[in-house]
Design an enzyme around this catalytic site. Structure first.
Site, PDB file in Angstrom:
ATOM      1  N   SER A 698      -4.991  -3.639   4.965  1.00  0.00           N
ATOM      2  CA  SER A 698      -4.043  -3.309   3.896  1.00  0.00           C
ATOM      3  C   SER A 698      -4.617  -3.512   2.501  1.00  0.00           C
ATOM      4  O   SER A 698      -3.966  -3.157   1.518  1.00  0.00           O
ATOM      5  CB  SER A 698      -2.777  -4.167   4.047  1.00  0.00           C
ATOM      6  OG  SER A 698      -3.084  -5.543   3.934  1.00  0.00           O
ATOM      7  N   LYS A 741       5.732  -8.928   1.885  1.00  0.00           N
ATOM      8  CA  LYS A 741       4.854  -8.641   0.747  1.00  0.00           C
ATOM      9  C   LYS A 741       5.657  -8.364  -0.523  1.00  0.00           C
ATOM     10  O   LYS A 741       5.298  -8.832  -1.614  1.00  0.00           O
ATOM     11  CB  LYS A 741       3.952  -7.446   1.081  1.00  0.00           C
ATOM     12  CG  LYS A 741       2.958  -7.715   2.206  1.00  0.00           C
ATOM     13  CD  LYS A 741       2.156  -6.468   2.542  1.00  0.00           C
ATOM     14  CE  LYS A 741       1.166  -6.743   3.666  1.00  0.00           C
ATOM     15  NZ  LYS A 741       0.383  -5.543   4.044  1.00  0.00           N
TER      16      LYS A 741
END
Length: 807
Positions: A698, A741
């Site tokens: 990511s 996140k």
């Protein structure tokens, strides 16, 4: 042996001096050898000898003190027994020694001692032959038990050579022993069947303390216990198969003497079988409204989880025989996974039992040990059912992601049967060895991540994500649950301390950085302890003597000491008791908790090109992650630091390859002005917090943005964070952990979040107030990422303008 056969022993024999007893011809004895002379004999003659004669030794009874360490040879008995060493076993524990298995052959007389060291050797004369008494047999019933006097007279018996003399000496001893045993049997009265007589006699026996009677009482009481145990077995509601096993075992138990080790094992097994809740269960509380209120009162937020529990209650209300679901709560520490399991049990009105699985590496902990092993016991599942006493409790399998594996088996594999609704109706524990129905048990597992859970085990569970809390949720949890709990634990009241929501927000943002609320709870505990000290000092100062008796110097010292610990820094008189309630403000936080641990340093870190902010997921929740890049003269090497995994290293190589292939498009040049970004240039990428291992795909978009900022000389926006996987063609692929996140970016005060376009659906799980505070940009390619990460965009037009400005 035929009468004509005879054993002829050597004329010279090595002598073994033994303390164990007297070896007679035709008998076998084990003898421990640990003295220097005897051990040297074993090594020289028995271990190295190859002929049959080398295994024949002379055994002499040693009448000296066995503990004496005298080097001189003790006086030897005149008559000994020639023996054949059948077996020799050596050991080093607790000290070096040998164990001999020797069989007596015939007797001999010592004529002359030929040698004393290293072991004695004598010239001997054989006195008898083995066939003279091999045909003589004696009935064990006639002999009975040998008395201790037999050993006393054994050495005189050994001196008797002729058969007639031996009979004359042994028969009186045997007759005396048999008569004594017969007399003892006559004194033992047979057991009385009349219960009244037994009850009347027992008090007299306890008073008189007659030897032998206490043992009879214990046997009677144990017999009564077995009768009661058998009655419990036959009246229990266990299944037919288990009942057959128990009846069989109780019959075996009645025939066993209590001294057998298997007696206690069998009895413990039967007692466990009786105590298990085969058909005993609790009735569920199926009031949906009451359950909703109870869950809301115990836990704030967690809507998805509470919704699943209420769905189970609703279906359970419509169908009584519903099998228990297998739920798995996955989330960072401190978000309330374990406490939710306890609340679910409270809501249903069921018993609750927690099984900690962290570090378990033996499958026997789950399935139990087989009863063939010493110290065997049932597994944790059966033992938990025995503890709660019902067959439909709520079982919390805590930390299922931290199961280990060892040579003793894989406990995760043992859980496959437990957590399978199609199989656990007949779960078989190795200790019980009969099936037990687990289908009514509500299993709830907890984990921080699903990455370490075996796929087969994960497939059997319904995973419910429990993400971290937002700042608003933490404030509500603090004032609803944490602060009242800490006040109660520290003996304080709201009239003594007040913590405003503004102070709580300061603690959340500046003193803790977590997905859960454990650190927040500990901070409130520290505040309550400090206030408790002030309250206790206040009570002490109220009973203080007249202030006129205190000197001016003492007063100054007292004021200075209070000034260091006073939570309200602007109190008018620090020597006096504090005003109630004590208000906890920012100055009090700094005095109690120290300087803030986390300062918002985002804008400071992004004040130069080559820095970007990424978003990462950890088992502890979401985190923001800085990526730094620099270039220097070199040979075109790419250096990566920061404890990176292989996947993240590959993302860095993908990023530099994509930028090199699109350098002309975006007018990106290195320090020497070349479009070949690695031409005589080395690039160093660093991920701070180097002690923490990092991996995953990511970070791809963050690395591209960081390098684009480095080669373009432009600053990345200080309020933007991003996440997403990249391809060599510049596509942005979806990633996981979006909610965690996003919450991490929100905690850090960031305003713009760049996520993959295919992750747009995950934004629905985020609270509305959080979504309103943030600006989300969905990107399907790296062009869109770069345009959103820089002020004014990052298009070809801006690249040409930048090139012209350089020229």
């Amino acid at each position: 042996m035929a009468s004509g056969s005879a054993i002829q022993i050597p004329s010279r024999l090595p002598l073994l001096l033994t303390h164990e007893g007297v070896l007679l011809p035709g008998s076998t004895m084990r003898s421990s050898v640990d003295s220097p002379r005897n051990m040297q004999l074993v090594r020289s003659r028995l271990l190295k000898g190859t002929s049959l004669k080398s295994t024949i030794i002379g055994v002499i009874p040693n009448t000296s003190d066995p503990a004496s360490d005298c080097d001189e040879l003790p006086s030897l008995h005149r008559i000994g027994t020639a023996a054949l060493a059948v077996q020799v076993v050596g050991s080093n524990w607790p000290k070096p020694h040998y164990t001999l298995l020797i069989t007596g052959l015939c007797r001999f007389q010592i004529l002359q001692l030929l040698k004393e060291k290293p072991y004695p050797i004598a010239e001997v004369e054989q006195l008898d032959r083995l066939e003279q008494f091999t045909n003589q047999t004696k009935s064990e019933e006639e002999l009975g038990e040998l008395s201790e006097q037999f050993y006393k007279y054994a050495v005189q018996i050994l001196d008797a050579v002729s058969l007639e003399e031996r009979f004359k000496m042994t028969i009186p001893l045997l007759v005396r022993q048999i008569e004594g045993l017969k007399l003892l049997q006559k004194t033992r009265k047979p057991k009385q069947d009349d219960d009244k007589r037994v009850v009347a006699i027992r008090p007299i026996r306890r008073i008189n303390h007659i030897p032998g009677i206490a043992e009879d009482e214990e046997e009677d009481e144990d017999h009564d216990d077995i009768v009661m145990l058998e009655k419990k077995i036959r009246t229990s509601s266990m299944p037919e198969q288990a009942l057959k096993v128990c009846v069989k075992e109780i019959k075996r138990l009645k025939k066993m003497p209590q001294s057998m080790p298997e007696y206690a094992l069998t009895r413990n097994y039967l007692e466990l079988m009786v105590e298990l809740p085969w058909n005993k269960s609790t009735k569920d509380r199926l009031d949906i409204r009451a359950a909703r209120i109870l869950l809301d009162n115990d836990h704030y937020a967690m809507e998805k989880l509470k919704k699943r529990v209420l769905e189970y209650l609703a279906v359970r209300q419509l169908k009584n025989n519903l099998k228990g679901p297998i739920l798995c709560f996955v989330g960072p520490p401190g978000v309330g996974k374990t406490s939710v399991g306890r609340s679910v049990a409270k809501t249903l009105g069921r018993e609750f039992h927690r099984i900690a699985l962290g570090g378990v590496c033996d499958q026997s902990d789950m399935r139990g040990h087989r009863r063939t092993y010493v110290g065997s016991m049932p597994g944790r599942i059966i033992n938990g059912l025995k503890t709660v006493g019902v067959n439909n409790p709520v079982f919390l399998l805590d930390e299922v992601d931290k199961l280990g594996k060892s040579l003793q088996g894989d406990p995760a594999a043992a859980l496959l049967e437990v957590l399978d609704p199609e199989q656990n109706h007949s779960f078989t524990d190795h200790y019980l060895n009969v099936a037990f129905d687990l289908s009514q048990v509500l299993f709830i597992a907890t984990a921080n991540t699903t990455a370490t859970i075996p796929p087969a085990l994960l497939d059997r569970m319904e995973v419910i994500q429990v993400p971290g809390y937002t700042q608003e949720e933490k404030i509500e949890i603090a004032h609803r649950h944490l602060i009242p709990k800490q006040l109660e634990q520290h003996g304080l009241t709201p009239q003594q301390i007040q913590i405003p929501q503004v102070t709580t927000l300061d603690i959340i943002t500046r003193y803790t950085r977590e997905a859960g609320v454990r650190s927040l709870d500990r901070k409130f505990g520290a505040i309550c302890r400090a206030v408790a000290v002030k309250v206790a000092e206040g009570h002490h100062k109220e009973t203080k003597p007249d202030r006129s008796e205190v000197t001016e110097e003492d007063c100054r010292e007292h004021v200075a000491e209070d000034a260091k610990t006073e939570s309200i820094s602007d109190s008018p008189d620090l020597a006096l008791p504090p005003e109630m309630p004590i208000l906890i403000d920012f100055h009090a936080l700094k005095d109690i908790l120290g300087p803030p641990m986390y300062e918002m340093e985002v804008s400071e870190r992004l004040n130069q090109p080559g820095v970007a902010i990424g978003l990462a997921w950890t088992p502890l929740g979401g985190e923001i992650m800085f990526v730094e890049a620099s270039q220097m003269d070199g040979e075109g090497q790419l250096t990566l630091t920061g404890q990176l995994g292989d996947v993240m290293k590959e993302s860095a190589h993908l990023a530099i390859s994509w930028l090199r292939s699109n350098a002309k498009k975006y007018q990106l040049t290195n320090a020497s002005g070349s479009f070949d970004l690695l031409d005589n240039t080395d690039i160093h990428l660093h991920f701070p917090a180097g002690a923490v291992t990092k991996d995953g795909p990511s970070a791809g978009v963050t690395i591209v943005t960081c390098l684009a900022s480095l080669f373009s000389g432009r600053l990345v926006r200080s309020d933007v964070a991003m996440t997403g996987e990249i391809t060599l063609r510049g596509l942005v692929l979806p990633v996981g952990g979006i909610k965690d996140k996003v919450l991490a970016a929100h905690r850090a005060g960031l305003k713009r979040i760049i996520i993959p376009q295919r992750n747009e659906k995950d934004l629905e799980e985020i609270a509305v107030n959080v979504r309103q505070d943030l600006n989300f940009v969905t990107a399907s390619c790296l062009d869109e990422v770069l345009n959103a990460a820089f002020d004014g965009g990052f298009s070809i037009k801006t690249g040409l303008e930048r090139l012209n400005s350089k020229l």
